[in-house]
Design a protein around this motif. Sequence first.
Motif, PDB file in Angstrom:
ATOM      1  N   TYR A 173      -7.675   3.394  -8.109  1.00 62.97           N
ATOM      2  CA  TYR A 173      -7.398   3.715  -6.789  1.00 62.97           C
ATOM      3  C   TYR A 173      -8.396   4.672  -5.970  1.00 62.97           C
ATOM      4  O   TYR A 173      -8.708   4.257  -4.861  1.00 62.97           O
ATOM      5  N   MET A 202      -0.498   7.962 -11.910  1.00 65.20           N
ATOM      6  CA  MET A 202       0.781   7.385 -11.143  1.00 65.20           C
ATOM      7  C   MET A 202       1.919   7.072 -11.927  1.00 65.20           C
ATOM      8  O   MET A 202       1.887   6.908 -13.031  1.00 65.20           O
ATOM      9  N   ASN A 203       2.999   7.638 -11.288  1.00 59.56           N
ATOM     10  CA  ASN A 203       4.407   7.486 -12.117  1.00 59.56           C
ATOM     11  C   ASN A 203       5.051   6.093 -11.854  1.00 59.56           C
ATOM     12  O   ASN A 203       4.761   5.277 -11.008  1.00 59.56           O
ATOM     13  N   ARG A 204       5.312   5.546 -13.375  1.00 59.91           N
ATOM     14  CA  ARG A 204       5.917   4.383 -13.395  1.00 59.91           C
ATOM     15  C   ARG A 204       7.624   4.324 -13.236  1.00 59.91           C
ATOM     16  O   ARG A 204       8.168   5.489 -13.533  1.00 59.91           O
ATOM     17  N   LEU A 255       8.014  -0.119 -16.073  1.00 61.04           N
ATOM     18  CA  LEU A 255       7.723   0.029 -17.767  1.00 61.04           C
ATOM     19  C   LEU A 255       9.108   0.060 -18.364  1.00 61.04           C
ATOM     20  O   LEU A 255       9.821   0.872 -18.126  1.00 61.04           O
ATOM     21  N   LYS A 279      -7.333  13.626  -9.249  1.00 64.24           N
ATOM     22  CA  LYS A 279      -7.321  14.833  -9.767  1.00 64.24           C
ATOM     23  C   LYS A 279      -8.416  15.797  -8.859  1.00 64.24           C
ATOM     24  O   LYS A 279      -8.169  16.911  -8.591  1.00 64.24           O
ATOM     25  N   ALA A 334       2.613   7.036 -21.498  1.00 67.60           N
ATOM     26  CA  ALA A 334       2.510   5.828 -20.399  1.00 67.60           C
ATOM     27  C   ALA A 334       2.884   6.685 -19.215  1.00 67.60           C
ATOM     28  O   ALA A 334       2.366   6.056 -18.118  1.00 67.60           O
ATOM     29  N   ASN A 335       3.727   7.425 -18.839  1.00 64.90           N
ATOM     30  CA  ASN A 335       4.265   8.123 -17.688  1.00 64.90           C
ATOM     31  C   ASN A 335       2.974   8.695 -17.048  1.00 64.90           C
ATOM     32  O   ASN A 335       3.152   8.896 -15.881  1.00 64.90           O
ATOM     33  N   HIS A 344      -0.161   7.879 -17.403  1.00 67.57           N
ATOM     34  CA  HIS A 344      -1.385   7.257 -17.535  1.00 67.57           C
ATOM     35  C   HIS A 344      -1.727   6.837 -16.193  1.00 67.57           C
ATOM     36  O   HIS A 344      -1.124   6.361 -15.410  1.00 67.57           O
ATOM     37  N   ASP A 345      -2.902   7.546 -15.845  1.00 69.09           N
ATOM     38  CA  ASP A 345      -3.243   7.360 -14.282  1.00 69.09           C
ATOM     39  C   ASP A 345      -4.039   6.128 -14.218  1.00 69.09           C
ATOM     40  O   ASP A 345      -4.729   5.718 -15.199  1.00 69.09           O
ATOM     41  N   ARG A 346      -4.164   5.632 -12.712  1.00 74.38           N
ATOM     42  CA  ARG A 346      -4.603   4.349 -12.555  1.00 74.38           C
ATOM     43  C   ARG A 346      -6.154   4.856 -12.081  1.00 74.38           C
ATOM     44  O   ARG A 346      -6.230   5.360 -11.140  1.00 74.38           O
ATOM     45  N   ARG A 395      -0.138   2.747   0.037  1.00 75.41           N
ATOM     46  CA  ARG A 395      -0.337   3.499  -1.267  1.00 75.41           C
ATOM     47  C   ARG A 395      -0.181   5.215  -1.111  1.00 75.41           C
ATOM     48  O   ARG A 395      -0.935   5.992  -1.533  1.00 75.41           O
ATOM     49  N   GLY A 414      -2.370  10.267  -8.389  1.00 76.12           N
ATOM     50  CA  GLY A 414      -3.037   9.806  -9.497  1.00 76.12           C
ATOM     51  C   GLY A 414      -4.652  10.168  -9.362  1.00 76.12           C
ATOM     52  O   GLY A 414      -5.550   9.633 -10.005  1.00 76.12           O
ATOM     53  N   ASP A 450     -13.683  12.537 -14.538  1.00 75.10           N
ATOM     54  CA  ASP A 450     -12.265  12.309 -14.716  1.00 75.10           C
ATOM     55  C   ASP A 450     -12.113  10.974 -15.657  1.00 75.10           C
ATOM     56  O   ASP A 450     -11.141  10.970 -16.517  1.00 75.10           O
TER      57      ASP A 450
END
Lengths: 244, 199
Positions: free
Chosen positions: A179, B1-3, B30, B173, A171-172, A174-176, B124, B171, A126
Amino acid sequence: MIDKKMPMGRAVLEHNQLLPLLTRFNIRLGFGEMSIEEVCRTSGVNPDFFLEIVNAYLDKGSHLMEELSHFSLENMVAYLKATHSYYLDVALPRMQKKINQLLDLSELSRKEINLVAGFFNDYKQDFMDHISLEEKEVLPYILELEKQALQNMPDSGFIERLKNYSITAFANKHDRLEYSLENLSKLIIKYLPPFKDQELCIGVLRDLAELVKDLIDHADMEDKVLIPRVVELEQRLLHKAGIS
Amino acid sequence: MNRTGFILAVESYLVRKGLVATLNRIPGTLVVKEFDTAPGLMEFMKPGRSEYLVISQTLFDEATALFLSPGHLLERTILVVDTDTAAGSGNVKVSIGTGESKDAIIRKFTDILHSQGDQPAGAREFGLTPREKTILRLVSMGLTNKQIADQLFLSAHTVITHRKNIIGKLGIKSVSGLTIYAIVNNIITIEEASSKHAE
């Protein structure tokens, strides 16, 4: 706060969390009494940019990341790419080696071993996908955007593309990446049976914590410095082309 | 992750940039676009946008048409007013005074973020619905989409949609990553988890 005149050796001795940054800037050890500015110049690094990154890295809470906005996106992209290489070539392989070592010496069940080993393999995949998307699509787009913005007559094809695409789409999504690693730490600390070699296990947890912190800083730089700059540049370019 | 996206419409450059800097310090936010006049904003704010709008009193008054049309824009509007303190004013639920302290302003923005997922700060879970948790549990046990669909009397398509939403919220997969998430969030035990991983 670190400044240009400070000897590089002292800065690194006092703040050893700066060590991983050196390789990313292609700065070699053996500083003698050279100041940060001198070391940067001999390594071909913009000292102001180096200082901004270093200070942001050391003092994220109170340091204004927007100071970074004085630097070209090209500077920033180069740094982000170097950071990606560090993750792929150094941090992740090292982590995997330690985790394998830990699992080899453990008394975990086959299932537990598979869970952790499988998780790390998938995580690495990933991670590589994430970085490859950025390097193949996002970063080249940013460089092109900056190039176009510097021209008197931006390329009309690029402007057309800009009408339908914005970095915010990326950006929307964009995974972190941190975690999942935090979850791995939690799994080890709370849910797996104790490891025989606790010191080795603590070493893994320390490395995980360091990588998590690094990834948070990295993502913050992308999300809070790079992306707002790109959004601003997109708008300026569209404005210039008489579209917005 | 959604901002959580924010659109800023404030004519004062300094106030606007101050708000951008403040928002940029809050994780999960954002700033999508900035405006300093009402017409550009009105053009941009098409129905269906989901961002929060941070708007000055002046532009709010000029762009009244935006707030008359149906939709819930008012619910997502934060008014910036020239005072030291600001409670709710008029129809807008949240207001920020330009004289307010940094902490007070950050608290207002973080309250907005938290009110979104109905989750306490720090948890979270990004608001997984009970149905999503059930599906996550079955995924972690190693069931295929088809098996999950059969067990829950859903179509495979619905299961896939749920899985996509879970991945979007967390976030994460990979199935192994989701499994570890499920274990450390007490959705499943290690004993229940699938042993298929990395075979």
